[in-house]
Design a protein around this motif. Structure first.
Motif, PDB file in Angstrom:
ATOM      1  N   LEU A  81       0.826  -1.211   0.000  1.00  0.00           N
ATOM      2  CA  LEU A  81       0.000   0.000   0.000  1.00  0.00           C
ATOM      3  C   LEU A  81       0.860   1.261   0.000  1.00  0.00           C
ATOM      4  O   LEU A  81       0.556   2.238  -0.696  1.00  0.00           O
ATOM      5  N   ILE A  82       1.944   1.250   0.774  1.00  0.00           N
ATOM      6  CA  ILE A  82       2.835   2.416   0.822  1.00  0.00           C
ATOM      7  C   ILE A  82       3.479   2.654  -0.540  1.00  0.00           C
ATOM      8  O   ILE A  82       3.598   3.796  -1.005  1.00  0.00           O
ATOM      9  N   ILE A  83       3.903   1.580  -1.203  1.00  0.00           N
ATOM     10  CA  ILE A  83       4.506   1.720  -2.536  1.00  0.00           C
ATOM     11  C   ILE A  83       3.492   2.277  -3.528  1.00  0.00           C
ATOM     12  O   ILE A  83       3.806   3.152  -4.351  1.00  0.00           O
ATOM     13  N   LEU A  84       2.244   1.785  -3.441  1.00  0.00           N
ATOM     14  CA  LEU A  84       1.197   2.289  -4.331  1.00  0.00           C
ATOM     15  C   LEU A  84       0.946   3.776  -4.096  1.00  0.00           C
ATOM     16  O   LEU A  84       0.851   4.568  -5.052  1.00  0.00           O
ATOM     17  N   ILE A  85       0.856   4.173  -2.822  1.00  0.00           N
ATOM     18  CA  ILE A  85       0.641   5.589  -2.503  1.00  0.00           C
ATOM     19  C   ILE A  85       1.830   6.429  -2.954  1.00  0.00           C
ATOM     20  O   ILE A  85       1.673   7.547  -3.457  1.00  0.00           O
ATOM     21  N   PHE A  86       3.045   5.888  -2.791  1.00  0.00           N
ATOM     22  CA  PHE A  86       4.250   6.612  -3.219  1.00  0.00           C
ATOM     23  C   PHE A  86       4.219   6.863  -4.726  1.00  0.00           C
ATOM     24  O   PHE A  86       4.529   7.972  -5.193  1.00  0.00           O
ATOM     25  N   ILE A  87       3.831   5.857  -5.502  1.00  0.00           N
ATOM     26  CA  ILE A  87       3.765   6.016  -6.956  1.00  0.00           C
ATOM     27  C   ILE A  87       2.727   7.072  -7.335  1.00  0.00           C
ATOM     28  O   ILE A  87       2.971   7.932  -8.199  1.00  0.00           O
ATOM     29  N   LEU A  88       1.576   7.035  -6.669  1.00  0.00           N
ATOM     30  CA  LEU A  88       0.534   8.027  -6.955  1.00  0.00           C
ATOM     31  C   LEU A  88       0.996   9.434  -6.586  1.00  0.00           C
ATOM     32  O   LEU A  88       0.695  10.408  -7.302  1.00  0.00           O
ATOM     33  N   ARG A  89       1.731   9.547  -5.477  1.00  0.00           N
ATOM     34  CA  ARG A  89       2.254  10.865  -5.095  1.00  0.00           C
ATOM     35  C   ARG A  89       3.244  11.382  -6.137  1.00  0.00           C
ATOM     36  O   ARG A  89       3.240  12.568  -6.475  1.00  0.00           O
ATOM     37  N   ILE A  90       4.117  10.521  -6.629  1.00  0.00           N
ATOM     38  CA  ILE A  90       5.097  10.939  -7.637  1.00  0.00           C
ATOM     39  C   ILE A  90       4.388  11.398  -8.909  1.00  0.00           C
ATOM     40  O   ILE A  90       4.755  12.422  -9.519  1.00  0.00           O
ATOM     41  N   VAL A  91       3.362  10.645  -9.308  1.00  0.00           N
ATOM     42  CA  VAL A  91       2.594  11.042 -10.491  1.00  0.00           C
ATOM     43  C   VAL A  91       1.925  12.393 -10.259  1.00  0.00           C
ATOM     44  O   VAL A  91       1.921  13.276 -11.141  1.00  0.00           O
ATOM     45  N   THR A  92       1.378  12.581  -9.061  1.00  0.00           N
ATOM     46  CA  THR A  92       0.719  13.852  -8.735  1.00  0.00           C
ATOM     47  C   THR A  92       1.704  15.012  -8.757  1.00  0.00           C
ATOM     48  O   THR A  92       1.405  16.097  -9.282  1.00  0.00           O
ATOM     49  N   ILE A  93       2.889  14.790  -8.196  1.00  0.00           N
ATOM     50  CA  ILE A  93       3.917  15.841  -8.203  1.00  0.00           C
ATOM     51  C   ILE A  93       4.287  16.210  -9.633  1.00  0.00           C
ATOM     52  O   ILE A  93       4.443  17.392  -9.984  1.00  0.00           O
TER      53      ILE A  93
END
Length: 330
Positions: free
Chosen positions: A29-41
């Protein structure tokens, strides 16, 4: 609300019984959230709309990654405390035997599980065929027969007469093409810690001769142990060439007692041609066996130190860590 709470309990695997699984799920879940955050940035930073404050939101979103990393570190710490636990009596260095897999907290074993939870339900089969030591300790420590008796396990020939060359394979673990077996050994907590940092020391004598003795379950080994107990060891053992003997043949008070067989077993003469001596009891739950060379025959083991001899679990509040949470688990 109460129905939703019950559904949540039924679908979540309890952290007490599965710290490794819990860590894997949360890490995913943390990796998934991290990927979404990077895409958002990236989307914020590449925004060309003057009315959209992407240049401000991108750094703010990037700063929030610190909290995500902190969550990962806390989860990793909890996982290490649980799954790489060191009991109260082990104050030595971390250099342990290559056969030692881990200590398992007594609170994760058997009676401390909730059988109504999905992840805590015991196996439905009488004889579980899973051979992972962690599974056997957590789910089968109280079972009298977590595996089939040795005589009931199908075994291929000891020697394979073939002209076909066998390629080297890391997964080929069976000694002399024989299946591995799981043995249970009870000892003191001090001796268990010593074994974890060295090797099994075979006894110089016993009913079945010299060697390291194992039973078929925790209850069986406690009943046979000469010490007062305090810890038990579950080991994976390639049995090798096995000499099987019925208990009645070596019991002096039994009508079928055979002096020749008794001397062959009791004086360790079986060790000239065999790796293991397996005693068949009239009650299946009381079978036991002894191996000739523990250092060579034991593949790995896990150790459980019992509650009266491990104060660290209560001191770290590992036995009540999740009792006060809303659903009792995560």
């Amino acid at each position: 609300m109460e129905i939703m709470k019950m559904k949540l309990i039924a679908t979540v695997r309890c952290y007490k019984s599965g710290p490794k699984r819990r860590f894997q799920v949360r890490l995913a879940l943390i990796i998934l959230i991290f990927i979404l955050r990077i895409v958002t940035i990236g989307l914020y930073a590449s925004s060309s709309d003057d009315n959209y404050d992407g240049g401000i939101l991108a750094p703010i979103c990037a700063f929030s990654l610190i909290f995500l990393f902190t969550t990962f570190c806390l989860d990793l710490y909890r996982y290490c405390v649980w799954w790489h636990y060191t009991p109260y009596g082990d104050t030595r260095c971390h250099c342990r035997s290559k056969q030692h897999e881990r200590y398992i907290l007594y609170h994760m074993v058997g009676d401390n599980r909730n059988p109504r939870l999905l992840g805590d339900r015991p196996c439905r089969e009488q004889s579980c065929h899973k051979r992972k030591l962690d599974h056997i300790v957590v789910f089968h420590s109280a079972d009298y027969q977590p595996q089939d008796c040795w005589r009931d396990i199908p075994k291929p020939p000891t020697e394979l007469h073939t002209t076909t060359k066998r390629l080297f394979c890391l997964n080929f673990q069976n000694k002399d093409n024989q299946p591995h077996y799981v043995g249970f050994h009870t000892t003191t907590s001090e001796a268990a810690v010593s074994i974890a940092h060295s090797e099994f020391q075979p006894s110089t004598g016993g009913w079945l001769g010299a060697g390291a003795y194992f039973a078929q379950s925790v209850d069986g080994t406690i009943r046979k142990a000469r010490t007062g107990g305090g810890a038990y060891i579950i080991a994976e053992i390639p049995m090798g060439k096995v000499y099987e003997v019925h208990r009645n043949l070596i019991h002096k008070k039994h009508t079928l007692f055979n002096r020749q067989v008794y001397d062959f077993v009791h004086r360790s003469k079986w060790q000239h041609d065999f790796d293991t001596c397996y005693m068949i009891h009239e009650h299946d739950d009381r079978d036991e066996f002894v191996i000739k060379d523990p250092e060579r025959q034991i593949v790995k083991w896990v150790i459980v130190v019992e509650q009266p001899f491990d104060y660290k679990v209560a001191r770290y509040q590992l036995d009540t860590e999740f009792d006060s949470t809303k659903c009792g688990c995560i």
